[in-house]
Design a protein around this motif. Structure first.
Motif, short mmCIF file in Angstrom:
data_model
loop_
_atom_site.label_atom_id
_atom_site.label_comp_id
_atom_site.label_asym_id
_atom_site.label_seq_id
_atom_site.Cartn_x
_atom_site.Cartn_y
_atom_site.Cartn_z
N THR A 110 0.86 -1.19 0.00
CA THR A 110 0.00 0.00 0.00
C THR A 110 0.90 1.24 0.00
O THR A 110 1.82 1.32 0.83
N PRO A 111 0.67 2.19 -0.90
CA PRO A 111 1.63 3.30 -1.08
C PRO A 111 1.98 4.05 0.19
O PRO A 111 3.14 4.39 0.41
N TRP A 112 1.01 4.30 1.08
CA TRP A 112 1.33 5.08 2.29
C TRP A 112 2.02 4.22 3.35
O TRP A 112 2.57 4.75 4.30
N CYS A 113 2.00 2.89 3.18
CA CYS A 113 2.68 2.00 4.13
C CYS A 113 4.09 1.64 3.67
O CYS A 113 4.98 1.45 4.50
N ALA A 114 4.26 1.53 2.36
CA ALA A 114 5.57 1.16 1.81
C ALA A 114 5.88 2.09 0.64
O ALA A 114 5.84 1.69 -0.52
N PRO A 115 6.20 3.35 0.95
CA PRO A 115 6.35 4.35 -0.12
C PRO A 115 7.62 4.20 -0.95
O PRO A 115 7.68 4.70 -2.07
N THR A 116 8.63 3.52 -0.44
CA THR A 116 9.91 3.47 -1.15
C THR A 116 10.24 2.04 -1.57
O THR A 116 9.75 1.06 -1.01
N GLU A 117 11.13 1.95 -2.54
CA GLU A 117 11.61 0.64 -2.99
C GLU A 117 12.34 -0.08 -1.86
O GLU A 117 12.26 -1.30 -1.72
N GLN A 118 13.03 0.70 -1.04
CA GLN A 118 13.74 0.12 0.11
C GLN A 118 12.77 -0.56 1.07
O GLN A 118 13.04 -1.64 1.59
N ASP A 119 11.60 0.08 1.30
CA ASP A 119 10.57 -0.52 2.16
C ASP A 119 10.11 -1.87 1.60
O ASP A 119 10.01 -2.86 2.32
N ARG A 120 9.85 -1.87 0.29
CA ARG A 120 9.35 -3.10 -0.34
C ARG A 120 10.42 -4.19 -0.34
O ARG A 120 10.13 -5.36 -0.11
N ASP A 121 11.67 -3.80 -0.58
CA ASP A 121 12.77 -4.77 -0.55
C ASP A 121 12.93 -5.38 0.85
O ASP A 121 13.18 -6.58 1.00
N SER A 122 12.80 -4.53 1.86
CA SER A 122 12.92 -4.99 3.24
C SER A 122 11.82 -5.98 3.58
O SER A 122 12.06 -7.04 4.18
#
Length: 275
Positions: A110-122
């Motif tokens: 969800t964009p406001w929960c995982a705004p960056t590629e780093q968030d998604r990678d983590s």
């Protein structure tokens, strides 16, 4: 209805149930629920869910998992990081005999929960590590896939996961059918009855791949009202209505599906192990 229900994904260890848990459990049993598959979100939930199994051994079936979103001590959340998982790692193995699944794990893009590629990678790193734990322990996974259905299913297939429940599934029917091909199951909470947005995906997933859940205390039949496991009957009735089946047919099939996916949660197996 003689067969009983299995709530395949609930948070019975949540703070929202602390004050009246015995009453909630009583209503759960009166509604015909035989098993609560009790998921966790953070390592601090682990002890509580084991304690609940001690208190209600014929009802509560515990899972350990680290959710893709972690609380910041208030309403805000951050994407899970490896340091959120590290304290949990020895506990999966220590309590492996008591666990029926690894969950709640997954991806939340969800964009406001995982705004960056780093968030998604983590999130992906933590997800894959927990998938590997499930394989090591020969346990199914109980999976969250918000705004990430396609990549979640693709990742599980790539990682060789054969036993999985995708809870509160909101992806496209075509994505769901990829999961069906892989042998995965899908569950839907009472909230699906608030509108008809999930009808298409519920219709297309074969009944032998569907389970019931409440996700209590969230996703109940009424918005902003605490949900509880007794509302599983509403999920059952709604799915039956959408699929043009009797509620009894859906109840029996979903219970059989649940115990096939989570065999350690089946009370008959548990009683045999205790002998």
């Amino acid at each position: 209805m003689a067969y009983g229900f299995v709530d395949c994904h609930c948070h019975i260890s949540a703070n929202e149930f602390e004050e009246d848990l015995d009453d909630v459990i009583q209503r759960t049993i009166e509604a015909g629920v035989k098993t609560l598959i009790a998921v966790t979100e953070e390592v601090r939930d682990f002890d509580r869910v084991l304690q609940l199994q001690d208190n209600y051994p014929d009802l509560v079936a515990p899972c350990f998992g680290i959710h893709p979103l972690q609380a910041d001590g208030g309403p805000a959340h951050h994407s899970v990081k490896l340091q959120d998982l590290d304290p949990a790692l020895p506990l999966f193995h220590k309590h492996r005999e008591r666990l029926v699944a690894v969950g709640e794990i997954g991806l939340d893009f969800t964009p406001w929960c995982a705004p960056t590629e780093q968030d998604r990678d983590s999130q992906m790193t933590v997800f894959i590590k927990q998938l590997n734990i499930a394989k090591q322990l020969d346990l199914p996974v109980n999976v969250h896939s918000r705004s990430a259905a396609k990549v979640t299913i693709a990742t599980m297939i790539e990682q060789g996961i054969s036993k999985a429940l995708l809870h509160n599934f909101a992806g496209k029917p075509s994505v769901a059918l990829e999961g069906v091909k892989a042998g995965y199951l899908f569950s839907f909470p009472p909230a699906v009855g608030r509108n008809h947005q999930r009808d298409k995906v519920i219709k297309q997933i074969p009944l032998e791949h569907i389970c019931l859940e409440t996700d209590s205390p969230d996703l109940g039949p009424e918005k902003h009202v605490r949900n509880e496991p007794s509302n599983i009957t509403k999920s059952c009735r709604y799915i039956a209505e959408v699929k043009g089946l009797s509620a009894e047919t859906v109840q029996l099939a979903t219970t059989q599906n649940a115990y096939r996916l989570f065999p350690k949660a089946d009370g008959r197996n548990v009683r045999m192990q205790r002998r």
